[in-house]
Design a protein around this motif. Structure first.
Motif, PDB file in Angstrom:
ATOM      1  N   ILE A 242       0.818  -1.210   0.000  1.00 38.52           N
ATOM      2  CA  ILE A 242       0.000   0.000   0.000  1.00 38.52           C
ATOM      3  C   ILE A 242       0.856   1.266   0.000  1.00 38.52           C
ATOM      4  N   THR A 243       1.975   1.256   0.712  1.00 36.14           N
ATOM      5  CA  THR A 243       2.798   2.461   0.836  1.00 36.14           C
ATOM      6  C   THR A 243       3.907   2.545  -0.209  1.00 36.14           C
ATOM      7  N   GLY A 244       4.049   1.520  -1.040  1.00 34.81           N
ATOM      8  CA  GLY A 244       5.098   1.550  -2.059  1.00 34.81           C
ATOM      9  C   GLY A 244       6.468   1.177  -1.543  1.00 34.81           C
ATOM     10  N   GLY A 245       6.524   0.411  -0.461  1.00 36.90           N
ATOM     11  CA  GLY A 245       7.794  -0.031   0.076  1.00 36.90           C
ATOM     12  C   GLY A 245       8.238  -1.365  -0.500  1.00 36.90           C
ATOM     13  N   VAL A 246       9.286  -1.925   0.079  1.00 37.56           N
ATOM     14  CA  VAL A 246       9.868  -3.185  -0.380  1.00 37.56           C
ATOM     15  C   VAL A 246       9.635  -4.246   0.690  1.00 37.56           C
ATOM     16  N   TYR A 247       9.108  -5.382   0.272  1.00 34.58           N
ATOM     17  CA  TYR A 247       8.904  -6.517   1.169  1.00 34.58           C
ATOM     18  C   TYR A 247       9.901  -7.617   0.810  1.00 34.58           C
ATOM     19  N   LEU A 248      10.622  -8.093   1.818  1.00 38.58           N
ATOM     20  CA  LEU A 248      11.633  -9.110   1.565  1.00 38.58           C
ATOM     21  C   LEU A 248      11.681 -10.087   2.732  1.00 38.58           C
ATOM     22  N   LYS A 249      11.738 -11.373   2.387  1.00 40.00           N
ATOM     23  CA  LYS A 249      11.960 -12.428   3.378  1.00 40.00           C
ATOM     24  C   LYS A 249      13.244 -13.156   2.995  1.00 40.00           C
ATOM     25  N   PRO A 250      14.370 -12.765   3.587  1.00 41.64           N
ATOM     26  CA  PRO A 250      15.656 -13.354   3.208  1.00 41.64           C
ATOM     27  C   PRO A 250      15.673 -14.868   3.401  1.00 41.64           C
TER      28      PRO A 250
ATOM     29  N   LEU B 168      22.402 -11.730   6.460  1.00 40.46           N
ATOM     30  CA  LEU B 168      21.398 -10.678   6.593  1.00 40.46           C
ATOM     31  C   LEU B 168      21.959  -9.306   6.268  1.00 40.46           C
ATOM     32  N   PHE B 169      23.177  -9.048   6.682  1.00 39.44           N
ATOM     33  CA  PHE B 169      23.785  -7.740   6.414  1.00 39.44           C
ATOM     34  C   PHE B 169      23.858  -7.453   4.919  1.00 39.44           C
ATOM     35  N   GLN B 170      24.158  -8.472   4.131  1.00 40.93           N
ATOM     36  CA  GLN B 170      24.224  -8.295   2.680  1.00 40.93           C
ATOM     37  C   GLN B 170      22.851  -7.959   2.105  1.00 40.93           C
ATOM     38  N   TYR B 171      21.816  -8.636   2.589  1.00 38.10           N
ATOM     39  CA  TYR B 171      20.453  -8.310   2.140  1.00 38.10           C
ATOM     40  C   TYR B 171      20.095  -6.872   2.494  1.00 38.10           C
ATOM     41  N   LEU B 172      20.420  -6.470   3.716  1.00 39.49           N
ATOM     42  CA  LEU B 172      20.049  -5.137   4.178  1.00 39.49           C
ATOM     43  C   LEU B 172      20.738  -4.046   3.370  1.00 39.49           C
ATOM     44  N   THR B 173      22.037  -4.196   3.142  1.00 42.32           N
ATOM     45  CA  THR B 173      22.777  -3.164   2.412  1.00 42.32           C
ATOM     46  C   THR B 173      22.416  -3.145   0.926  1.00 42.32           C
TER      47      THR B 173
END
Length: 289
Positions: A190-198, A204-209
């Protein structure tokens, strides 16, 4: 309140609100794919990278507990050489306080985190920044959530989502639990953000950056993950259960899983059964509850 159209943003300066799930019931269960200390170390490295990308960037961290929420870190205040110590100290104080509340109060049995409270606190802080001057950093919210969705928080969370949508604040979601979060799927959609389930939380740090470190202006040039499907199911107001089909009050738009003679929300008396529609169809119209 300052109208959305009058806000002026800086293209490359970000205000990142990070919501960290500290629910002890989740981190002590088998649903947690990594230890809390490992998770926290990677999150701290990610926060430092955000601040290193651009000096004017600001980071605010909100801890989401089982019964309470709290601001535990603000990069705009305090010495920069004691960031980690300040965050860890306030986090420890918050966890101890939240555990005391958990011992005194009963929870819903699901053990869901107070996501509705942390979203509200993030939006309140963003509104305070909006009122501080005419030029603002671009705000966004990052929810790092692992606990199961709490159906009892459905109305409060949806109101926060629609408030973020009106304020043009995207809600990014990084789900670290074993199951997807329908609430966060809807929030990001709804807000135009990004949804991710690593898939591999050791990295995790690589996904976040890679996914969440970029500012909103740079996102238009990148191919970010897109959701394969969004669970638009709602929760009924009577039993707090997730439903596919339900009855809608034509006056206040409350959702019920069964027909009622009287609306428990607004008190309207129904002469005939309420309109039965798919709750997901109402959600796509952006109706606020």
């Amino acid at each position: 309140m300052t109208p959305v159209s009058s806000k002026q943003y800086t293209d490359d300066v970000s205000l990142l609100m990070v919501l960290i799930d500290t629910n002890p019931l989740f981190w002590s269960s088998t649903a947690a794919p990594l230890s809390f200390s490992n998770f926290l170390s990677q999150v701290i490295s990610f926060l430092n990278s955000i601040l290193l990308l651009n000096q004017p960037n600001q980071v605010m961290v909100i801890a989401t507990g089982l019964n309470s929420c709290a601001y535990i870190y603000d990069s705009s205040s305090g010495p920069t050489n004691h960031r980690v110590e300040t965050l860890l100290q306030k986090l420890e104080e918050f966890v101890l306080k939240d555990e005391e509340l958990s011992n005194n109060d009963s929870f819903d049995g699901i053990g869901s985190s107070l996501l509705s409270g942390s979203l509200s606190m993030a939006l309140c802080y963003i509104q305070r920044v909006f009122r501080s001057g005419s030029l603002h950093p671009q705000p966004r919210i990052l929810c790092m959530h692992g606990s199961q969705d709490g159906p009892g928080q459905y109305v409060a969370i949806m109101n926060s989502i629609f408030s973020a949508q009106r304020s043009m604040v995207p809600i990014d979601s990084c789900v670290i639990g074993s199951h997807h979060s329908a609430f966060l799927q809807q929030a990001s959609y709804i807000t135009g953000g990004v949804y991710l389930k690593p898939q591999q939380l050791d990295g995790l740090f690589q996904y976040l950056t890679t996914v969440f470190a970029t500012d909103l202006h740079s996102r238009s040039f990148l191919q970010l993950p897109k959701p394969v499907g969004v669970d638009f199911r709602a929760s009924c107001f009577c039993h707090k259960n997730t439903i596919d089909m339900g009855y809608i009050c034509s006056v206040c738009l409350s959702i019920f899983c069964k027909h009622h003679k009287k609306c428990s929300t607004c008190g309207s008396v129904f002469g005939q059964p309420q309109t039965s529609i798919s709750a997901s169809n109402q959600k796509r119209k952006g109706t606020e509850y």
